[in-house]
Design an enzyme around this catalytic site. Structure first.
Site, PDB file in Angstrom:
ATOM      1  N   CYS A   1       3.708  -7.023   4.949  1.00 42.95           N
ATOM      2  CA  CYS A   1       2.950  -6.692   3.733  1.00 42.95           C
ATOM      3  C   CYS A   1       2.577  -5.210   3.765  1.00 42.95           C
ATOM      4  O   CYS A   1       2.890  -4.471   2.846  1.00 42.95           O
ATOM      5  CB  CYS A   1       1.707  -7.567   3.628  1.00 42.95           C
ATOM      6  SG  CYS A   1       2.064  -9.318   3.433  1.00 42.95           S
TER       7      CYS A   1
ATOM      8  N   ARG B   1       3.002  -3.728   0.073  1.00 39.77           N
ATOM      9  CA  ARG B   1       3.737  -4.341  -1.038  1.00 39.77           C
ATOM     10  C   ARG B   1       2.931  -5.442  -1.706  1.00 39.77           C
ATOM     11  O   ARG B   1       3.042  -5.671  -2.916  1.00 39.77           O
ATOM     12  CB  ARG B   1       5.071  -4.907  -0.553  1.00 39.77           C
ATOM     13  CG  ARG B   1       4.943  -6.053   0.423  1.00 39.77           C
ATOM     14  CD  ARG B   1       6.246  -6.778   0.696  1.00 39.77           C
ATOM     15  NE  ARG B   1       6.022  -7.848   1.665  1.00 39.77           N
ATOM     16  CZ  ARG B   1       5.629  -9.078   1.349  1.00 39.77           C
ATOM     17  NH1 ARG B   1       5.407  -9.404   0.083  1.00 39.77           N
ATOM     18  NH2 ARG B   1       5.455  -9.994   2.294  1.00 39.77           N
TER      19      ARG B   1
ATOM     20  N   ASN C   1      -1.041  -7.491  -1.327  1.00 45.24           N
ATOM     21  CA  ASN C   1      -2.319  -7.471  -0.613  1.00 45.24           C
ATOM     22  C   ASN C   1      -3.288  -8.504  -1.172  1.00 45.24           C
ATOM     23  O   ASN C   1      -3.648  -8.471  -2.356  1.00 45.24           O
ATOM     24  CB  ASN C   1      -2.930  -6.080  -0.695  1.00 45.24           C
ATOM     25  CG  ASN C   1      -3.661  -5.650   0.556  1.00 45.24           C
ATOM     26  OD1 ASN C   1      -4.455  -4.728   0.528  1.00 45.24           O
ATOM     27  ND2 ASN C   1      -3.405  -6.283   1.681  1.00 45.24           N
TER      28      ASN C   1
ATOM     29  N   ASN D   1      -6.543  -4.783   6.694  1.00 41.57           N
ATOM     30  CA  ASN D   1      -5.572  -3.690   6.671  1.00 41.57           C
ATOM     31  C   ASN D   1      -6.245  -2.326   6.579  1.00 41.57           C
ATOM     32  O   ASN D   1      -5.742  -1.341   7.138  1.00 41.57           O
ATOM     33  CB  ASN D   1      -4.584  -3.880   5.523  1.00 41.57           C
ATOM     34  CG  ASN D   1      -3.782  -5.165   5.624  1.00 41.57           C
ATOM     35  OD1 ASN D   1      -3.434  -5.763   4.611  1.00 41.57           O
ATOM     36  ND2 ASN D   1      -3.504  -5.620   6.837  1.00 41.57           N
TER      37      ASN D   1
END
Length: 323
Positions: A192, A214, A216, A225
């Site tokens: 991701c 890409r 979330n 993240n």
């Protein structure tokens, strides 16, 4: 972290309810950006307790090229358990190698990207150049009357980035990513957070990071993240003698899962608190103080080498992860 709350509100208000592979619908909005000045604090959510140690454990696992949920658990991170052992698609995948296996996920691509070259035997200069760069011959074949050799090398993208920051900081090519099209079917979950680009500034001795994600999950994924990206930027700065500065965070598909709405709506009612400060242990050498470049700390780092100072937060909240 008002920026985070503003994004959550924007997605809930302006996104579209959509189906997806997990069976749990999301409210999705394409294209989003967050930007943080790390000199003004660490981007930790404060409207609920951040699972800081778990996020750092995952980052350390990525830096070690971990591909097994058990190894992540040993680092204090349990978020991979379900993807390893409860994801129906992965359980049926012949590439899965037993309990806890995750396949060729993030850290494998970061630290051991499988690089191949297919060079005609009629071009010995190119073959020699590849071999000098560390590629080794693994096969030879012929196609349409043209003989060629296949060469292979495991590429350490993260180390290349750190080396370039140290030796060629003016480069605009300091990036690594995990989107290996040839191996997406060999992963429990395709990446991701997939592209990290570093921007050292020799004039100010500051270093910044642009991260592209890409897809979330704002409820659970984004806080994790943000923590990992900001901590990684801080670690890179420490090992190369730069002060961490701008952390820019791009999202392709920003979404909220339906079963996270109660948690997020409650957070929107809470007032964000002051940003904490990230501290990295004195055990980790600081290039700015020693003048010695020690990239081996990419592997030697431990989750206990990171902590937050002055972190205050509202009451903890939980929500299920979609698999």
């Amino acid at each position: 972290m008002k920026q985070y709350l503003d994004l959550v509100r924007d997605v809930i208000d302006n996104g579209t309810l959509q189906g997806n592979r997990t069976g749990i619908r999301t409210i999705s909005l394409p294209g989003a950006m967050l930007r943080f000045d790390l000199q003004k604090g660490f981007p930790a959510i404060t409207t609920r307790k951040l699972a800081f140690k778990s996020a750092i454990g995952e980052m350390v696992g990525f830096l070690r090229g971990v591909k097994n949920a058990g190894e992540f658990r040993e680092l204090g991170c349990k978020v991979w358990d379900q993807n390893a052992n409860e994801n129906a698609q992965w359980l049926a995948n012949p590439f899965r190698q037993g309990h806890d296996d995750l396949g060729e996920i993030y850290g494998v691509q970061w630290r051991q990207w499988p690089g191949y070259k297919r060079i005609p035997l009629s071009n010995p200069a190119a073959i020699e150049m590849a071999e000098q760069a560390g590629f080794r011959r693994i096969a030879q074949d012929e196609e349409d009357g043209v003989a060629f050799v296949i060469l292979y090398k495991a590429i350490d993208q993260v180390r290349q980035c750190l080396d370039t920051i140290a030796n060629d900081p003016g480069s605009r090519r300091i990036l690594f990513h995990g989107w290996n099209c040839a191996q997406l079917d060999e992963m429990a979950l395709p990446p991701c957070h997939l592209l990290y680009q570093f921007h050292p500034n020799v004039e100010t001795r500051e270093i910044s990071l642009t991260l592209y994600i890409r897809s979330n999950d704002l409820g659970l994924g984004t806080p994790f993240n943000l923590t990992e990206g900001a901590a990684l930027l801080s670690l890179f700065g420490r090992l190369t003698g730069y002060t961490p500065r701008w952390f820019t965070y791009f999202i392709g598909d920003a979404h909220v899962y339906e079963n996270h709405l109660d948690m997020l709506n409650e957070q929107l009612k809470r007032e964000p608190l002051e940003a904490p400060k990230l501290v990295i242990s004195d055990r980790v050498p600081a290039f700015a103080e020693t003048g010695k470049y020690e990239p081996e700390w990419l592997e030697k780092i431990e989750p206990s080498d990171f902590w937050l100072e002055g972190y205050e937060h509202h009451a903890p909240m939980t929500a299920p992860m979609a698999v």
